[in-house]
Design a protein around this motif. Structure first.
Motif, PDB file in Angstrom:
ATOM      1  N   ILE A 176       0.839  -1.204   0.000  1.00 16.02           N
ATOM      2  CA  ILE A 176       0.000   0.000   0.000  1.00 16.02           C
ATOM      3  C   ILE A 176       0.870   1.249   0.000  1.00 16.02           C
ATOM      4  N   CYS A 177       1.910   1.229   0.841  1.00 19.61           N
ATOM      5  CA  CYS A 177       2.842   2.348   0.900  1.00 19.61           C
ATOM      6  C   CYS A 177       3.523   2.546  -0.442  1.00 19.61           C
ATOM      7  N   THR A 178       3.959   1.450  -1.052  1.00 17.58           N
ATOM      8  CA  THR A 178       4.610   1.508  -2.363  1.00 17.58           C
ATOM      9  C   THR A 178       3.694   2.128  -3.407  1.00 17.58           C
ATOM     10  N   ASN A 179       2.418   1.745  -3.392  1.00 13.00           N
ATOM     11  CA  ASN A 179       1.458   2.302  -4.351  1.00 13.00           C
ATOM     12  C   ASN A 179       1.346   3.817  -4.194  1.00 13.00           C
ATOM     13  N   CYS A 180       1.316   4.289  -2.936  1.00  8.81           N
ATOM     14  CA  CYS A 180       1.237   5.736  -2.683  1.00  8.81           C
ATOM     15  C   CYS A 180       2.500   6.453  -3.157  1.00  8.81           C
ATOM     16  N   LEU A 181       3.651   5.859  -2.873  1.00  9.11           N
ATOM     17  CA  LEU A 181       4.916   6.486  -3.255  1.00  9.11           C
ATOM     18  C   LEU A 181       5.099   6.485  -4.768  1.00  9.11           C
ATOM     19  N   ARG A 182       4.635   5.447  -5.426  1.00  7.68           N
ATOM     20  CA  ARG A 182       4.675   5.420  -6.889  1.00  7.68           C
ATOM     21  C   ARG A 182       3.827   6.543  -7.468  1.00  7.68           C
ATOM     22  N   GLU A 183       2.685   6.780  -6.824  1.00 11.57           N
ATOM     23  CA  GLU A 183       1.800   7.844  -7.299  1.00 11.57           C
ATOM     24  C   GLU A 183       2.482   9.198  -7.173  1.00 11.57           C
ATOM     25  N   ILE A 184       3.162   9.420  -6.039  1.00 14.26           N
ATOM     26  CA  ILE A 184       3.901  10.662  -5.849  1.00 14.26           C
ATOM     27  C   ILE A 184       4.989  10.795  -6.907  1.00 14.26           C
ATOM     28  N   GLU A 185       5.737   9.709  -7.131  1.00 15.47           N
ATOM     29  CA  GLU A 185       6.829   9.761  -8.111  1.00 15.47           C
ATOM     30  C   GLU A 185       6.302  10.005  -9.521  1.00 15.47           C
ATOM     31  N   ASP A 186       5.160   9.396  -9.850  1.00 13.98           N
ATOM     32  CA  ASP A 186       4.558   9.625 -11.170  1.00 13.98           C
ATOM     33  C   ASP A 186       4.200  11.102 -11.353  1.00 13.98           C
ATOM     34  N   GLU A 187       3.647  11.707 -10.301  1.00 14.96           N
ATOM     35  CA  GLU A 187       3.267  13.118 -10.378  1.00 14.96           C
ATOM     36  C   GLU A 187       4.503  14.011 -10.505  1.00 14.96           C
ATOM     37  N   ILE A 188       5.552  13.654  -9.792  1.00 12.46           N
ATOM     38  CA  ILE A 188       6.803  14.410  -9.885  1.00 12.46           C
ATOM     39  C   ILE A 188       7.357  14.354 -11.302  1.00 12.46           C
ATOM     40  N   ASN A 189       7.427  13.157 -11.860  1.00 14.86           N
ATOM     41  CA  ASN A 189       7.967  13.000 -13.215  1.00 14.86           C
ATOM     42  C   ASN A 189       7.101  13.692 -14.257  1.00 14.86           C
ATOM     43  N   ALA A 190       5.788  13.636 -14.069  1.00 14.22           N
ATOM     44  CA  ALA A 190       4.887  14.309 -15.013  1.00 14.22           C
ATOM     45  C   ALA A 190       5.122  15.820 -14.982  1.00 14.22           C
ATOM     46  N   ALA A 191       5.323  16.375 -13.787  1.00  7.71           N
ATOM     47  CA  ALA A 191       5.583  17.809 -13.660  1.00  7.71           C
ATOM     48  C   ALA A 191       6.932  18.170 -14.272  1.00  7.71           C
ATOM     49  N   LEU A 192       7.952  17.338 -14.042  1.00  3.22           N
ATOM     50  CA  LEU A 192       9.282  17.612 -14.580  1.00  3.22           C
ATOM     51  C   LEU A 192       9.307  17.541 -16.098  1.00  3.22           C
TER      52      LEU A 192
END
Length: 206
Positions: free
Chosen positions: A70-86
């Motif tokens: 569950i934690c991994t899924n949340c962190l992946r979501e954060i990383e996806d948003e970071i990469n999309a913004a970058l």
């Protein structure tokens, strides 16, 4: 992106791609959200899903293993948003500003939108779960890429060893990656990304 995601740890039991595993994680996410991570047992999850506790253990060796996914899924979501913004900017200094802002915004939204699920993030940070360690390493890798790109473009100084620069900037960002630290600086979060990134950029001037 899928190759990068594979760096996140997952439970070693049972087939990795299995609908029962997904069913357990979905039910656990809902159960933790309602009753809290600390107060929920594997027996509670088994009853809510309609499985035996022994059957759940065929896929996950512990409650923490479920929490890790569950934690991994949340962190992946954060990383996806970071990469999309970058990906929306090609200018290294602006990428650094975006990195600071997207980390704060995404972390606040995911860590605090559900106070019950926040317990999982807090446990992960306190106990240094593999999922959080892998996530922090991924953020450092993203940061290293931005600094390297900026040096190649002549935007950043090149005298300081790259690993030292990355470590220092990471220490500035780290309070916004850790939910335990983030909750103590909420009153500063509106201005922090801009102020901190501007300070870091001045230190990187060639």
């Amino acid at each position: 992106m899928s190759q990068e995601k594979s760096s996140y740890p997952v439970s070693k039991r049972g087939p990795e791609d299995h609908e029962v595993r997904d069913q357990i994680v979905t039910a656990a996410t809902e159960h933790f959200s309602r009753y809290g991570y600390e107060k929920t047992t594997v027996s509670d999850l088994a009853k809510s899903i309609g499985f035996s506790k022994a059957y759940i253990y065929k896929f996950f060796e512990s409650k923490q293993a479920i929490g890790e996914v569950i934690c991994t899924n949340c962190l992946r979501e954060i990383e996806d948003e970071i990469n999309a913004a970058l990906n929306k900017t090609a200018y290294p200094p602006e990428k650094l500003r975006v990195l600071f802002k997207s980390i704060v915004d995404s972390s606040l939204r995911l860590f605090f939108q559900d106070r019950k699920l926040y317990e999982i993030a807090a446990s992960a940070a306190t106990e240094k779960w593999d999922a959080t360690i892998a996530y922090e390493l991924r953020i450092q890798k993203i940061l290293q890429g931005i600094i390297h790109e900026g040096r190649q473009a002549g935007d950043f100084e090149r005298k300081t060893p790259l690993d030292e620069v990355v470590k220092v900037i990471y220490l500035v960002i780290r309070p916004y990656l850790n939910p335990l630290l983030l909750q103590h600086s909420i009153e500063f979060n509106a201005d922090a990304p801009m102020l901190l990134s501007n300070l870091v950029l001045r230190s990187l001037s060639p």
